[in-house]
Design an enzyme around this catalytic site. Structure first.
Site, PDB file in Angstrom:
ATOM      1  N   ASP A 156       0.853  -1.186   0.000  1.00 15.64           N
ATOM      2  CA  ASP A 156       0.000   0.000   0.000  1.00 15.64           C
ATOM      3  C   ASP A 156       0.893   1.242   0.000  1.00 15.64           C
ATOM      4  O   ASP A 156       1.677   1.455   0.938  1.00 15.64           O
ATOM      5  CB  ASP A 156      -0.908  -0.016   1.233  1.00 15.64           C
ATOM      6  CG  ASP A 156      -1.806   1.204   1.302  1.00 15.64           C
ATOM      7  OD1 ASP A 156      -2.593   1.405   0.372  1.00 15.64           O
ATOM      8  OD2 ASP A 156      -1.696   1.970   2.278  1.00 15.64           O
TER       9      ASP A 156
ATOM     10  N   THR B 269      -3.222   5.213  -3.996  1.00 14.58           N
ATOM     11  CA  THR B 269      -2.120   6.004  -3.423  1.00 14.58           C
ATOM     12  C   THR B 269      -0.836   5.836  -4.231  1.00 14.58           C
ATOM     13  O   THR B 269      -0.121   6.807  -4.468  1.00 14.58           O
ATOM     14  CB  THR B 269      -1.869   5.589  -1.962  1.00 14.58           C
ATOM     15  OG1 THR B 269      -1.739   4.165  -1.902  1.00 14.58           O
ATOM     16  CG2 THR B 269      -2.998   6.012  -1.066  1.00 14.58           C
ATOM     17  N   THR B 270      -0.560   4.600  -4.666  1.00 16.70           N
ATOM     18  CA  THR B 270       0.648   4.357  -5.466  1.00 16.70           C
ATOM     19  C   THR B 270       0.520   5.052  -6.814  1.00 16.70           C
ATOM     20  O   THR B 270       1.478   5.661  -7.306  1.00 16.70           O
ATOM     21  CB  THR B 270       0.869   2.842  -5.661  1.00 16.70           C
ATOM     22  OG1 THR B 270       0.859   2.219  -4.378  1.00 16.70           O
ATOM     23  CG2 THR B 270       2.172   2.551  -6.351  1.00 16.70           C
TER      24      THR B 270
ATOM     25  N   ASP C  54      -9.080  -0.261   2.527  1.00 16.75           N
ATOM     26  CA  ASP C  54      -9.195   0.307   1.178  1.00 16.75           C
ATOM     27  C   ASP C  54     -10.544  -0.043   0.549  1.00 16.75           C
ATOM     28  O   ASP C  54     -11.186   0.799  -0.082  1.00 16.75           O
ATOM     29  CB  ASP C  54      -8.060  -0.222   0.276  1.00 16.75           C
ATOM     30  CG  ASP C  54      -6.720   0.424   0.611  1.00 16.75           C
ATOM     31  OD1 ASP C  54      -6.694   1.266   1.516  1.00 16.75           O
ATOM     32  OD2 ASP C  54      -5.708   0.076  -0.031  1.00 16.75           O
TER      33      ASP C  54
END
Length: 546
Positions: free
Chosen positions: A61, A94-95, A391
């Site tokens: 994550d 997020t990545t 998530d």
């Protein structure tokens, strides 16, 4: 006389300016983006993070990795902020946001070297981002709040690649059921979801399949005395934020006892005072007491005699969830308790879960509180599952609120890239170059997905562009088959907000870093650090030893 140099900074301060400052910041930001790039997609790799105390976190994550990494360079910190914002706003992607910000800066560096001014690049990036949001709106798919199958697909997409694929159907069902149970619809039909109403309680031991949803609140504590009832039906619940024990004097006091009789009188008086406090609790009519502070041993005895289920040292967050679930008020003074301050639950029960006791508060009236008991083989497995479920809960909540979704697999990015290149051709001036670079930057997402899956990224990009030019707007990369397929049919869908937030956050961060042309670091930096707190060396590059 020769001109004397004028020093305006304290001795020891360091300053880099102009292209050096920009280069340093860009290099640091790129290094952070590279650190998380290999985790992107279902076939992304994991990172093991070990903190100074030796605690281990294994995750892919992006936000968790960047949070746990001890980053000092201010330019690099801006990329961490992108991931944090994405996590807070949407919970997933997020990545994607961090990698996109890094790629935007990489492309901007090419333009800077060609002599394009940073302000021009910033303007071009803003134009491109605004246009991208308009374009992506044309390829969205409507998602009905009643369509639980689509919601499960959204949850499954978020869970995929987070170490829980084998049980993603079960976890997706739990996520959808939990979110829909706490969703609130206003009079104008708008849906709002407060994820804080969902409590995830982790417990190592058992299988992922043993994870269950509980319509109420789970407290990871047991009753204070074993002789208290284990099960209380039709519970009248009292929530106390004051201790059930004797108050200590606020000022320093001294009691002089000279005879054994006085000692006995003192003890009897203490006991009487404590009994009075307990009687106030008993007289409320409550048969279950949750106390945020301590409960004296003697008070425990009196409460047990009265047949009351009591629990002490309950976390403040749990107290607030109990208040929402049962309708009780959190009491701060025992003198002012009324019957209306008590909450209600159909059942309060203490159960054994893998060798430790937990309390389940269920059957609450009009409750919007839901809990998920998450099980897994080991502590690290449960931690990984918790992040995946977190998530999933967030993206399902966002999908319910917006009711708009897009397909995944790099499909929206390729569509945006092609349409932005067409848009760039309509512009005059150097902004056109920045918009073209922005379009190229978006291709980093499908490129990285292919790379992480062991596929040839160039072949995949060519095939993706070809399919989109033919009008297949949902064509994306299936990393399992290594082919370009319709992502909607492959059930790879995510909320629209994941993409729009990633584009906006990455663009804003890239523009902010580009506009910095001077870094002034105060004196007193640790040895071995360059301007801005970054390690000294070529371009202030970060160490790759994460």
């Amino acid at each position: 006389m020769a001109a004397q140099p004028i020093f305006i900074l304290r001795e020891g301060s360091k300053r880099t300016h102009g292209s050096d400052a920009q280069h340093n910041n860009i290099m640091a930001a790129k290094a952070v983006a590279e650190a998380v790039r290999t985790t992107l997609g279902p076939k992304g790799m994991d990172k093991m993070l070990v903190d100074s105390l030796g605690d281990v976190v294994i995750t892919n994550d992006g936000a968790t990795i960047l949070k746990e990494m001890d980053i000092e360079h201010p330019g690099a910190k801006m990329i961490v902020e992108v991931a944090k914002t994405q996590d807070a706003e949407v919970g997933d992607g997020t990545t994607t946001a961090a990698v996109l910000a890094g790629e935007l800066l990489t492309k901007a560096e090419d333009l800077l070297e060609s002599g394009v001014h940073p302000t021009v690049i910033a303007n071009g990036y803003r134009l491109a981002a605004d246009q991208a949001i308009k374009i992506i709106d044309t390829i969205t798919i409507s998602a009905s709040p009643e369509d639980t199958e689509t919601l499960k697909k959204i949850a499954a997409t978020a869970i995929t690649g987070k170490g829980a694929e084998s049980h993603k159907d079960h976890l997706s069902s739990l996520a959808v059921k939990a979110v829909t149970s706490v969703a609130e619809r206003s009079e104008d039909g708008k849906i709002t979801v407060d994820i804080e109403d969902i409590k995830v309680e982790k417990r190592p031991g058992g299988s992922i399949k043993d994870s269950e949803i509980v319509d109420g609140v789970i407290i990871d504590k047991e009753r204070v005395h074993p002789a208290m009832p284990e099960v209380v039906e039709n519970a009248k619940i009292l929530l106390l934020s004051v201790p059930i024990e004797l108050k200590k004097t606020e000022t320093k006091a001294e009691i002089k006892i000279t005879t054994p009789d006085q000692m006995q009188l003192f003890l009897d008086q203490e006991e009487a005072m404590l009994k009075e406090i307990v009687n106030k609790v008993i007289n409320t009519g409550a048969n279950v007491v949750f106390c945020q502070k301590g409960i004296d041993d003697l008070a425990q005895y009196y409460l047990t005699k009265a047949g009351i289920f009591a629990m002490r040292r309950v976390k403040k967050s749990d107290m607030e969830k109990l208040a929402r679930a049962t309708g009780a008020r959190i009491i701060t003074s025992l003198d002012e308790i009324e019957e209306s301050d008590l909450g209600y639950a159909g059942l309060v029960e203490e159960k054994d879960v893998t060798g430790s006791r937990m309390t389940f508060v269920t059957g609450c009236k009009d409750s919007k509180a839901t809990s998920i008991l998450l099980r897994g083989g080991t502590e690290h497995v449960v931690e990984v599952l918790d992040r995946a479920l977190e998530d999933a809960l967030r993206v399902v909540g966002v999908a319910l609120e917006d009711q708009k979704i897009v397909v995944g697999g790099g499909s929206p990015e390729i569509e945006l890239s092609l349409r932005l290149k067409e848009y760039a051709a309509t512009l005059k001036g150097r902004e056109q170059l920045a918009v073209m670079k922005f379009a190229e930057s978006l291709e980093v997402i499908p490129h990285t997905l292919a790379e992480n899956a062991g596929l040839d990224p160039i072949d995949m990009l060519v095939e993706l562009r070809s399919q989109h030019e033919k009008g297949n707007k949902r064509a994306g990369l299936n990393v399992y088959t290594g082919k370009v397929e319709d992502m909607y049919e492959n059930d790879v869908v995510e909320p629209l907000r994941v993409k729009t937030q990633a584009i906006n956050a990455a663009t804003e961060a890239a523009i902010m870093i580009l506009r910095i042309d001077d870094v002034i670091a105060s004196a007193g930096e640790k040895a071995g650090q360059g301007p801005g707190g970054g390690p000294e060396g070529p371009g202030g590059e970060m160490s790759e030893e994460f």
